[in-house]
Design a protein around this motif. Structure first.
Motif, PDB file in Angstrom:
ATOM      1  N   MET A  38       6.243  14.000  -7.270  1.00 11.07           N
ATOM      2  CA  MET A  38       6.101  13.537  -5.853  1.00 11.07           C
ATOM      3  C   MET A  38       5.623  14.612  -5.140  1.00 11.07           C
ATOM      4  O   MET A  38       5.636  14.362  -3.762  1.00 11.07           O
ATOM      5  N   GLY A  39       5.515  15.912  -5.515  1.00 13.40           N
ATOM      6  CA  GLY A  39       5.068  17.097  -4.704  1.00 13.40           C
ATOM      7  C   GLY A  39       4.659  16.769  -3.322  1.00 13.40           C
ATOM      8  O   GLY A  39       5.231  16.368  -2.437  1.00 13.40           O
ATOM      9  N   SER A  40       3.346  16.931  -3.311  1.00 17.68           N
ATOM     10  CA  SER A  40       2.566  16.671  -1.997  1.00 17.68           C
ATOM     11  C   SER A  40       2.293  15.259  -1.870  1.00 17.68           C
ATOM     12  O   SER A  40       1.947  14.306  -2.532  1.00 17.68           O
ATOM     13  N   ALA A  41       2.134  14.871  -0.569  1.00 21.46           N
ATOM     14  CA  ALA A  41       2.118  13.581  -0.162  1.00 21.46           C
ATOM     15  C   ALA A  41       0.539  13.093  -0.429  1.00 21.46           C
ATOM     16  O   ALA A  41       0.430  11.860  -0.502  1.00 21.46           O
ATOM     17  N   SER A  42      -0.277  13.817  -0.604  1.00 27.18           N
ATOM     18  CA  SER A  42      -1.675  13.411  -1.221  1.00 27.18           C
ATOM     19  C   SER A  42      -1.580  12.859  -2.688  1.00 27.18           C
ATOM     20  O   SER A  42      -2.579  12.360  -2.829  1.00 27.18           O
ATOM     21  N   SER A  43      -0.918  13.220  -3.459  1.00 23.75           N
ATOM     22  CA  SER A  43      -0.799  13.202  -4.726  1.00 23.75           C
ATOM     23  C   SER A  43      -0.567  11.573  -4.903  1.00 23.75           C
ATOM     24  O   SER A  43       0.326  10.995  -4.112  1.00 23.75           O
ATOM     25  N   MET A  44      -0.713  11.026  -5.944  1.00 24.37           N
ATOM     26  CA  MET A  44      -0.519   9.666  -6.455  1.00 24.37           C
ATOM     27  C   MET A  44       0.867   9.642  -7.048  1.00 24.37           C
ATOM     28  O   MET A  44       1.206  10.338  -7.763  1.00 24.37           O
ATOM     29  N   LEU A  45       1.361   8.418  -6.627  1.00 23.32           N
ATOM     30  CA  LEU A  45       2.629   8.188  -7.563  1.00 23.32           C
ATOM     31  C   LEU A  45       2.462   7.644  -8.943  1.00 23.32           C
ATOM     32  O   LEU A  45       1.592   6.853  -9.036  1.00 23.32           O
ATOM     33  N   GLN A  75       4.114   6.085 -12.617  1.00 23.84           N
ATOM     34  CA  GLN A  75       5.069   5.021 -13.006  1.00 23.84           C
ATOM     35  C   GLN A  75       6.507   5.511 -12.715  1.00 23.84           C
ATOM     36  O   GLN A  75       7.342   4.931 -12.342  1.00 23.84           O
ATOM     37  N   TYR A  76       6.584   6.780 -13.373  1.00 20.57           N
ATOM     38  CA  TYR A  76       8.111   7.389 -13.269  1.00 20.57           C
ATOM     39  C   TYR A  76       8.403   7.688 -11.875  1.00 20.57           C
ATOM     40  O   TYR A  76       9.539   7.456 -11.631  1.00 20.57           O
ATOM     41  N   GLN A 128      12.510   3.531  -6.699  1.00 24.29           N
ATOM     42  CA  GLN A 128      13.264   2.451  -6.757  1.00 24.29           C
ATOM     43  C   GLN A 128      15.061   2.308  -7.175  1.00 24.29           C
ATOM     44  O   GLN A 128      15.622   1.869  -6.629  1.00 24.29           O
ATOM     45  N   GLU A 129      15.175   3.281  -8.152  1.00 25.52           N
ATOM     46  CA  GLU A 129      16.519   3.593  -8.596  1.00 25.52           C
ATOM     47  C   GLU A 129      17.220   4.224  -7.363  1.00 25.52           C
ATOM     48  O   GLU A 129      18.392   3.877  -7.075  1.00 25.52           O
ATOM     49  N   CYS A 176      16.814   3.968  -4.280  1.00 31.42           N
ATOM     50  CA  CYS A 176      17.121   2.773  -3.270  1.00 31.42           C
ATOM     51  C   CYS A 176      17.799   1.563  -3.675  1.00 31.42           C
ATOM     52  O   CYS A 176      17.763   0.675  -2.943  1.00 31.42           O
ATOM     53  N   ASN A 177      18.258   1.861  -4.991  1.00 33.96           N
ATOM     54  CA  ASN A 177      19.314   0.626  -5.286  1.00 33.96           C
ATOM     55  C   ASN A 177      18.460  -0.685  -5.564  1.00 33.96           C
ATOM     56  O   ASN A 177      19.195  -1.575  -5.678  1.00 33.96           O
ATOM     57  N   ASP A 178      17.137  -0.404  -6.135  1.00 30.97           N
ATOM     58  CA  ASP A 178      16.221  -1.677  -6.590  1.00 30.97           C
ATOM     59  C   ASP A 178      16.091  -2.419  -5.340  1.00 30.97           C
ATOM     60  O   ASP A 178      16.152  -3.711  -5.513  1.00 30.97           O
ATOM     61  N   LEU A 179      16.214  -2.169  -4.104  1.00 30.99           N
ATOM     62  CA  LEU A 179      16.063  -2.929  -2.902  1.00 30.99           C
ATOM     63  C   LEU A 179      14.799  -3.188  -2.612  1.00 30.99           C
ATOM     64  O   LEU A 179      14.353  -4.153  -1.708  1.00 30.99           O
ATOM     65  N   PHE A 180      13.884  -2.539  -3.383  1.00 30.67           N
ATOM     66  CA  PHE A 180      12.235  -2.714  -2.962  1.00 30.67           C
ATOM     67  C   PHE A 180      11.464  -3.022  -4.371  1.00 30.67           C
ATOM     68  O   PHE A 180      12.036  -2.190  -5.096  1.00 30.67           O
ATOM     69  N   SER A 181      10.871  -3.766  -4.241  1.00 33.18           N
ATOM     70  CA  SER A 181       9.894  -4.080  -5.493  1.00 33.18           C
ATOM     71  C   SER A 181       8.907  -2.976  -5.774  1.00 33.18           C
ATOM     72  O   SER A 181       8.722  -1.822  -4.862  1.00 33.18           O
ATOM     73  N   GLN A 182       8.437  -2.570  -6.929  1.00 31.60           N
ATOM     74  CA  GLN A 182       7.378  -1.677  -7.261  1.00 31.60           C
ATOM     75  C   GLN A 182       6.170  -1.528  -6.481  1.00 31.60           C
ATOM     76  O   GLN A 182       5.581  -0.456  -5.794  1.00 31.60           O
TER      77      GLN A 182
END
Length: 175
Positions: free
Chosen positions: A1-8, A10-11, A17-18, A20-26
């Motif tokens: 997740m380095g720079s904000a311009s890079s894409m997320l 799946q990992y 998600q983990e 934030c305790n799975d409080l948001f969906s993917q």
């Protein structure tokens, strides 16, 4: 997740998600990442106080200065963790913990009568006098079994707040 311009990846999404305790969906995490990148104008990987203040709803919030102490310099993972208290799936305990941190501005783990009074002053502005605020606060504390001299821990705070309920949610738009 380095720079904000890079894409997320799946990992990355699963890791956030983990976190934030799975409080948001993917899907919600991807939308939050897009918003994070918009706010992080210089692609530094974190959001500064000035960038948070560029959000009109945040800047207009009477508690924005208190919230800024909590959010200045957040990276994406911590940004999502902070917002998770506003998720419809967050528990009353999680929401109460965030509210407690807003009131506990000196981070000593206790909230005093004056701490609460300061927040009430921020929220009510000139619509209430200091005398009115003190009277209301004294009554609320008395009804919960506390006095002006009481220092509320998180558990005490939740007990006082619990009788009034906690409603704070933000809907994450999914593109």
């Amino acid at each position: 997740m380095g720079s904000a311009s890079s894409m997320l990846t799946q990992y990355d999404i699963e890791e956030v998600q983990e976190h934030c305790n799975d409080l948001f969906s993917q899907q919600e995490i991807v939308s939050l990442y897009q918003r994070f990148c918009q706010l992080d104008r210089n692609a530094k990987g974190f959001i500064s106080a000035d960038e948070f203040l560029s959000v009109p709803e945040f800047a207009m919030n009477p508690l924005s200065q208190r919230l800024l102490k909590m959010v200045d310099g957040l990276n994406f993972k911590d940004f999502v963790a902070f917002l998770s208290a506003f998720s419809a799936r967050a528990s009353t305990q999680q929401k109460s913990e965030l509210i407690f941190k807003v009131y506990d501005s000196d981070c000593n783990g206790k909230v005093s009568f004056n701490d609460i009074l300061e927040v009430l002053r921020d929220l009510s502005g000139s619509f209430m006098s200091d005398e009115q605020r003190e009277k209301v606060l004294t009554q609320v504390l008395q009804e919960a079994g506390y006095t002006r001299e009481s220092y509320l821990t998180l558990d005490d705070f939740v007990k006082v707040l619990g009788s009034y309920g906690v409603k704070m949610e933000v809907e994450v738009p999914i593109d």
